[in-house]
Write an enzyme that holds these catalytic residues in place. Structure first.
Site, PDB file in Angstrom:
ATOM      1  N   ASP A   1     -65.154  68.442  -2.947  1.00 20.18           N
ATOM      2  CA  ASP A   1     -65.545  68.286  -1.541  1.00 20.18           C
ATOM      3  C   ASP A   1     -66.430  69.437  -1.076  1.00 20.18           C
ATOM      4  O   ASP A   1     -67.529  69.221  -0.557  1.00 20.18           O
ATOM      5  CB  ASP A   1     -64.308  68.215  -0.642  1.00 20.18           C
ATOM      6  CG  ASP A   1     -63.585  66.884  -0.758  1.00 20.18           C
ATOM      7  OD1 ASP A   1     -64.146  65.954  -1.359  1.00 20.18           O
ATOM      8  OD2 ASP A   1     -62.461  66.784  -0.245  1.00 20.18           O
TER       9      ASP A   1
ATOM     10  N   ASP B   1     -54.928  70.715   8.436  1.00 17.21           N
ATOM     11  CA  ASP B   1     -55.722  71.922   8.194  1.00 17.21           C
ATOM     12  C   ASP B   1     -56.931  72.028   9.116  1.00 17.21           C
ATOM     13  O   ASP B   1     -57.341  73.129   9.495  1.00 17.21           O
ATOM     14  CB  ASP B   1     -56.169  71.988   6.730  1.00 17.21           C
ATOM     15  CG  ASP B   1     -55.049  72.473   5.825  1.00 17.21           C
ATOM     16  OD1 ASP B   1     -54.094  73.054   6.334  1.00 17.21           O
ATOM     17  OD2 ASP B   1     -55.146  72.255   4.605  1.00 17.21           O
TER      18      ASP B   1
ATOM     19  N   SER C   1     -53.450  65.492  -4.788  1.00 15.17           N
ATOM     20  CA  SER C   1     -54.112  66.455  -3.904  1.00 15.17           C
ATOM     21  C   SER C   1     -53.170  67.652  -3.791  1.00 15.17           C
ATOM     22  O   SER C   1     -52.024  67.508  -3.360  1.00 15.17           O
ATOM     23  CB  SER C   1     -54.354  65.831  -2.531  1.00 15.17           C
ATOM     24  OG  SER C   1     -54.854  66.799  -1.636  1.00 15.17           O
TER      25      SER C   1
END
Length: 405
Positions: A15, A124, A178
């Site tokens: 990402d 986050d 993840s």
């Protein structure tokens, strides 16, 4: 006119790697990557080459491990801050320290913006952005995944985007867990964990911890010391907090300590399931709690538990740099003045078992607690106490009886 700069919170993953050319293409920024080392280990290997290959002009790798331990972990341990009775805040505690360092680098570089790669579904994004807003309200925040300019919706699309910009990186489109890792813990989401009815595949999933059923058949004893609520040694060896956590991660990991499977309530309103490994942190929290049992009076302990729960919520929601957080920490710190002593525990197949606690400030009195009558306590005194303590109950019962006649 000089090109404007953006600081990218860079992990080295797909990402944030794809975000580098995306920022240059859509904003014409000079991209300066900043990777914050909170103890994620070999995940930092090869980052400089990858960042430069992807178009960044510079990469900072900032070590905040001791800052993370001393200024975020320790206050949460002292408070007994646990979110929803299970989660030891491993990711949440790290975010304010990361935000503070991003702001520091942005000021140093004269950057006009800070960019992060957190998704629009998670916690986050809130933690990063609230931290930046509190410390640098003038700096622009770019959340790539929430931008109208971001149209990469899968790992394969990100890989193709990178290749189209001359970036051929060793990323796979295969789905995997993840994860977020730092010195305190490692979290896992995705794959079979997305179905709460499915048992986690611990043999495939775990990184720090041995499954309890595969832990040694022989118990292992550990002795910890604390001074004013701060851990100072393990098994007689004095160490700084970060080294204590590293040591306890190894010890706890081999004994199957600190695995939790939780469906938690995210700040944005949805429930999410995750598995967290926090072997050393679980030992530290339990040992500190055992020591406080000896030292804190009942009234203080009651309020402190409320404050610990509140600090967990404040931290989880990204509100670390707030007056409320400061006030809670001030209260907790005042309770730690006499939390000094030694805690011995036995670890066995995922369990932490008491094996003896001592403190020069213990409020436990053997003569009072025993069945032997001593000078400080006369059994007859309890009669008057119970009469007064039970008076509201007795009066209520009498009044109810009157109304029923």
């Amino acid at each position: 006119m000089a090109q404007e700069k953006v600081i990218l919170a860079y992990s080295g993953g797909l990402d944030t790697t794809a975000i580098i050319p995306w920022l240059k293409e859509n904003y014409n920024y000079e991209v300066i990557c900043c990777c914050i080392d909170c103890g994620q280990g070999d995940e930092l290997d090869g980052l400089e080459e990858r960042a430069k290959l992807s178009g960044a002009s510079k990469l900072y790798i900032e070590d905040i491990v001791d800052d993370f331990c001393d200024n975020y972990i320790v206050p949460c341990v002292q408070a007994g801050a646990v979110y929803e009775n299970k989660y030891l805040l491993g990711t949440a505690m790290a975010r304010p320290g990361i935000a503070a360092k991003l702001v520091e680098i942005a000021r140093k570089e004269g950057a006009t913006a800070i960019c992060h790669g957190a998704t629009g579904k998670g916690n986050d994004q809130i933690r990063f952005e609230l931290g930046i807003k509190a410390l640098a309200p003038d700096i622009k925040i770019i959340a790539a995944w929430r931008s109208d300019k971001w149209n990469l919706q899968s790992r394969q699309e990100e890989i193709d985007y990178c290749k189209a910009h001359g970036i051929d990186l060793p990323f796979s489109a295969d789905q995997s867990y993840s994860r977020d890792r730092n010195l305190w813990h490692i979290s896992h989401e995705g794959l079979e964990l997305e179905d709460p009815a499915t048992e986690p595949n611990y043999d495939h999933l775990l990184v720090l911890t041995t499954p309890p059923e595969k832990a040694p058949e022989t118990p292992e004893y550990v002795t910890l010391t604390f001074e004013k609520g701060v851990p100072t040694s393990v098994n007689g060896k004095k160490m700084k907090v970060s080294d204590i956590i590293k040591e306890l991660n190894v010890i706890g990991g081999r004994n199957g300590i600190g695995i939790i499977d939780i469906v938690e309530n995210r700040v944005v309103g949805m429930k999410s399931r995750g598995v967290y490994e926090t072997p050393g942190g679980t030992i530290l929290m339990e040992a500190h709690e055992q020591l406080e049992e000896l030292i804190l009076d009942r009234a203080t302990l009651e309020v402190k538990k409320e404050m610990g729960s509140k600090l967990a919520q404040v931290c989880y929601e990204g509100k670390w740099f707030t007056p409320l957080c400061d006030a809670i920490q001030a209260f907790v710190k005042s309770t730690q003045e006499y939390v000094t002593g030694e805690v011995k525990i036995k670890l066995y197949k995922g369990n932490i078992i008491k094996a003896g606690t001592t403190s020069p400030y213990s409020l436990y009195s053997e003569s009072l607690a025993s069945f032997t009558t001593g000078d400080l306590y006369d059994h007859h005194d309890a009669e008057g106490f119970i009469t007064l303590w039970g008076l509201p109950l007795k009066v209520r019962a009498l009044k109810l009886a009157e109304t029923q006649k």
